[in-house]
Design a protein around this motif. Sequence first.
Motif, short mmCIF file in Angstrom:
data_model
loop_
_atom_site.label_atom_id
_atom_site.label_comp_id
_atom_site.label_asym_id
_atom_site.label_seq_id
_atom_site.Cartn_x
_atom_site.Cartn_y
_atom_site.Cartn_z
N CYS A 314 0.82 -1.21 0.00
CA CYS A 314 0.00 0.00 0.00
C CYS A 314 0.86 1.26 0.00
CB CYS A 314 -0.93 0.00 1.22
SG CYS A 314 -2.20 -1.26 1.19
N LYS A 315 2.17 1.08 -0.20
CA LYS A 315 3.13 2.19 -0.24
C LYS A 315 3.21 2.94 1.09
CE LYS A 315 3.76 1.28 -4.60
NZ LYS A 315 4.97 0.50 -4.99
N SER A 316 2.83 2.26 2.16
CA SER A 316 2.92 2.87 3.49
C SER A 316 4.04 2.18 4.26
CB SER A 316 1.58 2.74 4.22
OG SER A 316 1.64 3.40 5.47
N VAL A 317 5.26 2.45 3.82
CA VAL A 317 6.42 1.76 4.39
C VAL A 317 6.61 2.14 5.85
CG1 VAL A 317 8.88 1.29 4.09
CG2 VAL A 317 7.48 1.78 2.11
N SER A 318 6.23 3.36 6.22
CA SER A 318 6.38 3.78 7.62
C SER A 318 5.51 2.92 8.54
CB SER A 318 6.00 5.25 7.77
OG SER A 318 4.67 5.48 7.33
N ASP A 319 4.29 2.60 8.11
CA ASP A 319 3.43 1.72 8.92
C ASP A 319 3.99 0.31 8.98
OD1 ASP A 319 1.27 3.45 9.75
OD2 ASP A 319 0.64 3.51 7.66
N ALA A 320 4.52 -0.14 7.86
CA ALA A 320 5.15 -1.47 7.84
C ALA A 320 6.31 -1.51 8.83
CB ALA A 320 5.63 -1.80 6.44
N ARG A 321 7.10 -0.45 8.83
CA ARG A 321 8.25 -0.39 9.74
C ARG A 321 7.79 -0.33 11.20
NH1 ARG A 321 13.83 0.59 9.46
NH2 ARG A 321 14.56 -0.01 11.54
N SER A 322 6.66 0.33 11.45
CA SER A 322 6.14 0.40 12.82
C SER A 322 5.76 -0.98 13.33
CB SER A 322 4.91 1.32 12.86
OG SER A 322 5.27 2.65 12.56
N VAL A 323 5.11 -1.76 12.45
CA VAL A 323 4.75 -3.14 12.84
C VAL A 323 6.01 -3.93 13.15
CG1 VAL A 323 3.72 -5.30 12.04
CG2 VAL A 323 2.62 -3.14 11.48
N PHE A 324 7.03 -3.77 12.31
CA PHE A 324 8.29 -4.50 12.52
C PHE A 324 8.96 -4.07 13.83
CE2 PHE A 324 12.82 -5.07 12.26
CZ PHE A 324 12.95 -6.37 11.81
N ASP A 325 9.11 -2.76 14.02
CA ASP A 325 9.81 -2.26 15.20
C ASP A 325 9.10 -2.62 16.50
OD1 ASP A 325 11.78 -1.18 13.63
OD2 ASP A 325 10.97 0.85 13.65
N PHE A 326 7.77 -2.67 16.45
CA PHE A 326 7.00 -2.93 17.66
C PHE A 326 7.02 -4.41 18.05
CE2 PHE A 326 3.04 -3.41 20.14
CZ PHE A 326 3.24 -2.40 21.07
N ASN A 327 7.25 -5.28 17.05
CA ASN A 327 7.09 -6.71 17.32
C ASN A 327 8.30 -7.60 17.01
OD1 ASN A 327 3.99 -6.92 17.86
ND2 ASN A 327 4.14 -5.70 16.01
N PHE A 328 9.17 -7.16 16.10
CA PHE A 328 10.12 -8.14 15.57
C PHE A 328 11.58 -7.71 15.56
CE2 PHE A 328 6.04 -8.82 13.27
CZ PHE A 328 5.71 -10.04 13.85
N THR A 329 11.94 -6.66 16.28
CA THR A 329 13.34 -6.21 16.26
C THR A 329 14.29 -7.26 16.83
OG1 THR A 329 12.90 -5.06 18.34
CG2 THR A 329 12.87 -3.74 16.32
N SER A 330 13.78 -8.08 17.75
CA SER A 330 14.61 -9.14 18.32
C SER A 330 14.24 -10.51 17.78
CB SER A 330 14.47 -9.14 19.85
OG SER A 330 13.12 -9.31 20.24
N CYS A 331 13.42 -10.53 16.72
CA CYS A 331 12.97 -11.80 16.13
C CYS A 331 14.16 -12.50 15.47
CB CYS A 331 11.86 -11.54 15.12
SG CYS A 331 11.25 -13.03 14.32
N LYS A 332 14.29 -13.78 15.68
CA LYS A 332 15.41 -14.54 15.14
C LYS A 332 15.02 -15.39 13.93
CE LYS A 332 18.46 -13.07 18.06
NZ LYS A 332 19.59 -12.22 17.59
N THR A 333 13.81 -15.19 13.43
CA THR A 333 13.39 -15.92 12.23
C THR A 333 13.31 -14.96 11.05
OG1 THR A 333 11.06 -15.59 12.81
CG2 THR A 333 12.09 -17.65 13.53
N ASN A 334 13.42 -15.52 9.85
CA ASN A 334 13.54 -14.71 8.63
C ASN A 334 12.31 -13.93 8.19
OD1 ASN A 334 15.61 -16.96 8.45
ND2 ASN A 334 16.27 -15.64 6.79
N PRO A 335 11.10 -14.53 8.23
CA PRO A 335 9.97 -13.90 7.52
C PRO A 335 9.74 -12.41 7.77
CG PRO A 335 9.37 -16.10 8.21
CD PRO A 335 10.72 -15.83 8.80
N PRO A 336 9.71 -11.92 9.03
CA PRO A 336 9.47 -10.48 9.20
C PRO A 336 10.59 -9.63 8.60
CG PRO A 336 9.11 -11.65 11.28
CD PRO A 336 9.79 -12.60 10.34
N TRP A 337 11.83 -10.06 8.75
CA TRP A 337 12.96 -9.34 8.17
C TRP A 337 12.86 -9.32 6.64
CZ3 TRP A 337 16.63 -6.74 11.00
CH2 TRP A 337 16.66 -7.00 12.37
#
Length: 781
Positions: A314-337
């Motif tokens: 949806c070209k809303s990369v900032s929202d995508a990054r918010s989801v990532f930062d809020f949930n997956f910064t310490s995630c050790k699996t590939n899919p979110p990255w």
Amino acid sequence: MGLAVKLGFPQPAYPRVLPASTSKNKSKNSTLIQLSPTTQKPNGSKFPSLVSVDETRKRFQIQPLIDILYGCEDMGSVGKVKSVHGLVLKSELSDRDLLVVLNHVANAYSKCSDFDTARRVFDEMPVRNIFSWTVMIVGSTESGLFLDGFKFFCDMVDSGILPDKFVYSAVVQTCIGLDCIKLGEMVHAQVVVRGFASDTFVSTSLLNMYAKFGMVENSCRMFNSMTEHNKVSWNAMISGLTSNDLHSEAFDQFVRMQKEGIKPNLYTLISVSKAVGKLGNVDKSKIVHSYASGLGMESSVLVGTALIDMYSKCKSVSDARSVFDFNFTSCKTNPPWNAMISGYSQSGHSQEALEHFVRMCVNNIQPDKYTYCSVFNAIAALKCLRLGKEIHGMVLKSGVEMKVTSISNAIANAYAKCGLLKDVQKVFDRIEERDLVSWTTLVTACSQCFEWEDALIVFSKLREEGFTPNEFTISSVLVACASLCFLEYGQQVHGLLCKAGLDSEKCIESALIDMYAKCGNIDEAQEVFERISEPDTVSWTAIISGYAQHGLVEDALELFKRMEQMGVKANDVTLLCVLFACSHRGMVDEGHYHFHQMEKSYGVVPKMEHYACIVDLLGRVGRLNDAMEFIERMPIEPNEMVWQTLLGACRVHENVELGEIAAEKILSVTPESSATYVLLSNTYIRTGSYEDGLSLRDVMKDRGVKKEPGCSWISVNGRIHKFYAGDQQHPEKHDIYAKLEELRVKLKSMGYIPDLRYVLQDMNLVGKKGDAWMSLLNRKD
């Protein structure tokens, strides 16, 4: 000691399915008790009933074996299944218990990807029940043996065993695998006749089948006829609509599902996220995200990855990054990255994609093929060769490049975008299993690197290998045909794509117009354009460019007006073609008008090419001082393209002063530019400064700057013949030079006097007319 321990297996982590025996179960007069139509596997999946139970005690004797077999399935251990199988064969089980256990043994082999052994177990069964046949049908389908699965279904019916809902569900999947809607409809008819039409389980399988075959109306009819909807049926409906590109309808069904009180699960959210991503609707994305958050699923790797992908599309990369930062910064699996890197790359934020990849590596998360493909796409966009080679080295060390074709394709594409055709060829040669993308990448690379003849050779090899070209392959081939002015070959390709049904593809239409225009057949280009039902910006641009290149300026500008009247918005390339047309006709005022309207009317910021076109426009009409003033007022630093354009105009209009300024600017950036030396030298000569012209040529030689010899080519009987200035290598050079001499004599007899002003003759040849003619024919400027 428990049975599992005796066999050397870990004990099941889940409780046994059946309760312990009681004195009531031991009653001599007890009747056969049907506990349930199904036996429930600990993880929740269901199978048809194994057997009616008369005594819990007897049933309990085989339950530990069944539990262990379930554990073997989860581990995927064929060896452990064989151990249980061996124990079963040695045990003195009743015929009924033996049937039950062998059914589970066959199922375990199948789930552990050893269907051949499962089939042998089935073949050796003295007696079979409906569960036995279901295992074979499901196992065949899961192993890709769809025809075998349908034969098992037919054999079961012939043996007198009537299908139940589980069999019908399994055979519907088989019909999908066979890609045969007729068989599916026959199964559906039998479902109706046998009274299973109202069963939610069977109806869900049927609606899924119709969706897979693209028969959405039938799928919706099945859904609406169901007396009861559960999560599975809702998910099947939403997924079916999404897979058939009915994304808005899929979202509406998702909303309706909430209103009917059915809570979505992770599969629902994944499907609707995909639909909303395709819609590109940020508002709907927020709604899906809020549901995921409310259900506590945002932090789920599967759901969170889907949300990141949805926002990115949806070209809303900032929202995508918010989801990532809020949930997956310490995630050790590939899919979110991977989703975040892919989102950045697809949204044009290639630099951020590479930075995110670096963070991923710092966090010791091993990249996979999806990571590498997205990263190399970002490298291709940035043309970041150094980083590309470094990451290519990482891939080589991991040993996955040759095994994973998609990674090799992405690497080859990155090298192609960087203009390194030899590296593209090396990567291509190393691919063990080339696919159509591999071949298309090489064809496109040859075309982009101006090796057009090689592009056609690779295309021929592609077809010899049995691959059917797609619209992207054809587009690159048409570019090569256009660049070579190879009309005959282009017409053959046009015929090929018509047979393949690709002639209505947007990228093909514009490539065809461009090919015919550049091959000199503007009428055929116009015919192709007129056949397009709804021409887009690219198609309009192609035909405008074609008319402009043919000098039909009024026609080009008239087409541009028609384009605006049709409501099609011009882009930067369209406007460049308009400026090009104005330049070639010397229409200064109109050219200036369109240039100044670029930002105001079209929202297009002029690029270097547009500035160079205005300089060319002014230069063609001799307004060199105006051109110089225009350059000085440019809001961006002019590059060598702009100065080269001015230098060319200075040669035509004999302005040495400005020519020297332009040449100095160019050589300060690209000292190896042979065209700059030649143009300035010719300017000196044209104004009578022969010594300065010759001196500049000497400087050019001293600095090791060589001009690429002029080249032309023709096609004869499908073969391209190239001719270079001063060529001594062509196999028919003697006949060629003899023909040139014949033409020279004819021209001379007609009174033609050659223009020798730009011919830099050796001093010993000056005044020798015959040699001057040969110098003209062999000149390299």
